[in-house]
Design an enzyme around this catalytic site. Structure first.
Site, short mmCIF file in Angstrom:
data_model
loop_
_atom_site.label_atom_id
_atom_site.label_comp_id
_atom_site.label_asym_id
_atom_site.label_seq_id
_atom_site.Cartn_x
_atom_site.Cartn_y
_atom_site.Cartn_z
N ARG A 1 0.81 -1.20 0.00
CA ARG A 1 0.00 0.00 0.00
C ARG A 1 0.86 1.27 0.00
O ARG A 1 0.37 2.36 -0.25
CB ARG A 1 -0.88 0.01 1.26
CG ARG A 1 -1.81 -1.17 1.32
CD ARG A 1 -2.53 -1.19 2.68
NE ARG A 1 -3.16 -2.49 2.84
CZ ARG A 1 -3.46 -3.03 3.98
NH1 ARG A 1 -3.21 -2.42 5.11
NH2 ARG A 1 -4.01 -4.23 4.06
N GLY A 2 2.12 1.11 0.32
CA GLY A 2 2.98 2.27 0.62
C GLY A 2 3.11 3.31 -0.47
O GLY A 2 3.39 4.47 -0.19
N LEU B 1 11.30 -5.67 -5.27
CA LEU B 1 11.31 -5.14 -6.65
C LEU B 1 11.94 -6.12 -7.63
O LEU B 1 11.51 -6.22 -8.79
CB LEU B 1 12.07 -3.82 -6.70
CG LEU B 1 11.20 -2.60 -6.47
CD1 LEU B 1 12.02 -1.34 -6.59
CD2 LEU B 1 10.03 -2.56 -7.47
N ARG C 1 0.75 6.73 7.81
CA ARG C 1 0.74 6.91 6.35
C ARG C 1 0.34 8.34 5.98
O ARG C 1 0.69 8.84 4.93
CB ARG C 1 -0.25 5.95 5.69
CG ARG C 1 0.15 4.48 5.76
CD ARG C 1 -0.72 3.68 4.80
NE ARG C 1 -0.69 2.25 5.08
CZ ARG C 1 0.24 1.41 4.65
NH1 ARG C 1 1.25 1.85 3.93
NH2 ARG C 1 0.19 0.12 4.92
N LYS D 1 17.32 2.76 0.33
CA LYS D 1 18.26 2.51 1.43
C LYS D 1 19.33 1.56 0.90
O LYS D 1 19.24 0.35 1.09
CB LYS D 1 17.53 1.84 2.60
CG LYS D 1 16.61 2.76 3.35
CD LYS D 1 16.31 2.26 4.75
CE LYS D 1 15.19 1.27 4.78
NZ LYS D 1 14.57 1.14 6.14
N GLY E 1 15.87 -4.95 -1.76
CA GLY E 1 15.70 -5.08 -3.21
C GLY E 1 14.94 -6.35 -3.60
O GLY E 1 14.59 -6.54 -4.77
N ASP F 1 4.08 3.21 6.36
CA ASP F 1 3.48 2.99 7.68
C ASP F 1 4.41 2.25 8.63
O ASP F 1 5.41 1.67 8.23
CB ASP F 1 2.22 2.13 7.53
CG ASP F 1 2.56 0.66 7.32
OD1 ASP F 1 3.40 0.36 6.43
OD2 ASP F 1 2.02 -0.19 8.05
N ASP G 1 14.75 -1.47 -0.13
CA ASP G 1 15.59 -1.79 1.02
C ASP G 1 16.54 -2.93 0.60
O ASP G 1 17.58 -2.69 0.01
CB ASP G 1 14.65 -2.16 2.17
CG ASP G 1 15.35 -2.36 3.49
OD1 ASP G 1 16.51 -1.98 3.62
OD2 ASP G 1 14.72 -2.90 4.43
P1 5GP Z 1 12.72 -4.82 0.19
O1 5GP Z 1 12.12 -6.03 -0.46
O2 5GP Z 1 13.43 -3.90 -0.75
O3 5GP Z 1 13.58 -5.22 1.37
O4 5GP Z 1 11.54 -4.08 0.89
C1 5GP Z 1 10.78 -3.10 0.29
C2 5GP Z 1 9.52 -2.90 1.11
O5 5GP Z 1 9.83 -2.94 2.49
C3 5GP Z 1 8.93 -1.54 0.88
O6 5GP Z 1 7.98 -1.56 -0.14
C4 5GP Z 1 8.29 -1.24 2.21
O7 5GP Z 1 7.00 -1.80 2.26
C5 5GP Z 1 9.14 -1.97 3.22
N1 5GP Z 1 10.14 -1.08 3.85
C6 5GP Z 1 11.48 -1.11 3.72
N2 5GP Z 1 12.07 -0.15 4.45
C7 5GP Z 1 11.05 0.51 5.06
C8 5GP Z 1 11.02 1.64 5.95
O8 5GP Z 1 12.02 2.26 6.35
N3 5GP Z 1 9.77 2.05 6.34
C9 5GP Z 1 8.62 1.42 5.96
N4 5GP Z 1 7.48 1.91 6.42
N5 5GP Z 1 8.63 0.36 5.12
C10 5GP Z 1 9.83 -0.09 4.69
#
Ligand code: 5GP
Length: 184
Positions: free
Chosen positions: A45-46, A110, A167, A133, A107, A161, A105
């Site tokens: 939802r972000g 995605l 949010r 990040k 990755g 969130d 974060d």
């Molecule tokens: P990844 O698969 O890249 O580790 O995670 C991406 C998802 O993790 C993002 O779409 C989000 O939902 C969540 N996420 C990663 N870092 C953060 C953060 O600092 N804050 C929040 N609220 N969600 C995060």
């Protein structure tokens, strides 16, 4: 906005800075997709706040659709397990896609989404994320459009969130949880 008891917020990227950057991203996308039409794929939802602003800065024909991916729930760290909770309604074959994400974060999310969309024979798949990040990356993902690189800290606001809260904050804020050294 007030934080919940035991939590506090600190502005990391102000609403004004976000607004200017989103406008620039929309202009860049409009330039790159001149003469073509576009399908924006928002990751729920972000990304919904970001997508709502971004779409109004894009001036080529654009459609939108959404995918929902399993989230962290009330945890602040990725489990590394990615699952599609809601798939697209639109056909993607031969279409130009821009995946719109709130934050990258590890990755893993995605990377999984992009491979799925490429496998469905999209004409092209680009990625637009508001936040990145990079210090926690586990798989290499090419970010075509990036708002801001941020340090490895848990952030909320502008659609992001913690436990379904925050949010609605207009700024991107660091979330501090008192009495916990590191968010897990
Ligand atoms: P990844 O698969 O890249 O580790 O995670 C991406 C998802 O993790 C993002 O779409 C989000 O939902 C969540 N996420 C990663 N870092 C953060 C953060 O600092 N804050 C929040 N609220 N969600 C995060």
């Amino acid at each position: 906005m007030q934080a919940r008891p035991g939590e506090s917020l600190e502005v990391l990227v102000s609403a004004t800075a976000v607004e200017a950057r989103v406008r620039a991203l929309g202009a860049a996308i409009s330039r790159d997709y001149q003469g073509r039409s576009l399908l924006l794929v928002g990751i729920l939802r972000g990304s919904f706040v970001f997508l709502a602003d971004l779409i109004r800065s894009i001036d080529v024909p654009v459609a939108i659709d959404f995918m929902a991916i399993s989230s962290y729930g009330a945890s602040t760290r990725s489990s590394g397990v990615v699952r599609i909770l809601k798939d697209l309604d639109e056909e993607v074959q031969d279409r130009h896609l821009v995946v719109v994400e709130d934050i990258v974060d590890t990755g893993l999310t995605l990377n999984y989404i992009k491979s799925q969309l490429v496998a469905r024979d999209a004409a092209s798949v680009a990625i637009c994320t508001l936040l990145d990040k990079p210090s926690r990356r586990q798989v290499d993902v090419h970010l075509d459009y990036l708002g801001f690189q941020i340090p490895d800290e848990f952030v909320v606001g502008y659609g992001l969130d913690f436990d379904e809260c925050y949010r609605n904050l207009p700024d991107v804020c660091r979330l501090h949880i008192h009495g916990r050294k590191e968010l897990e």
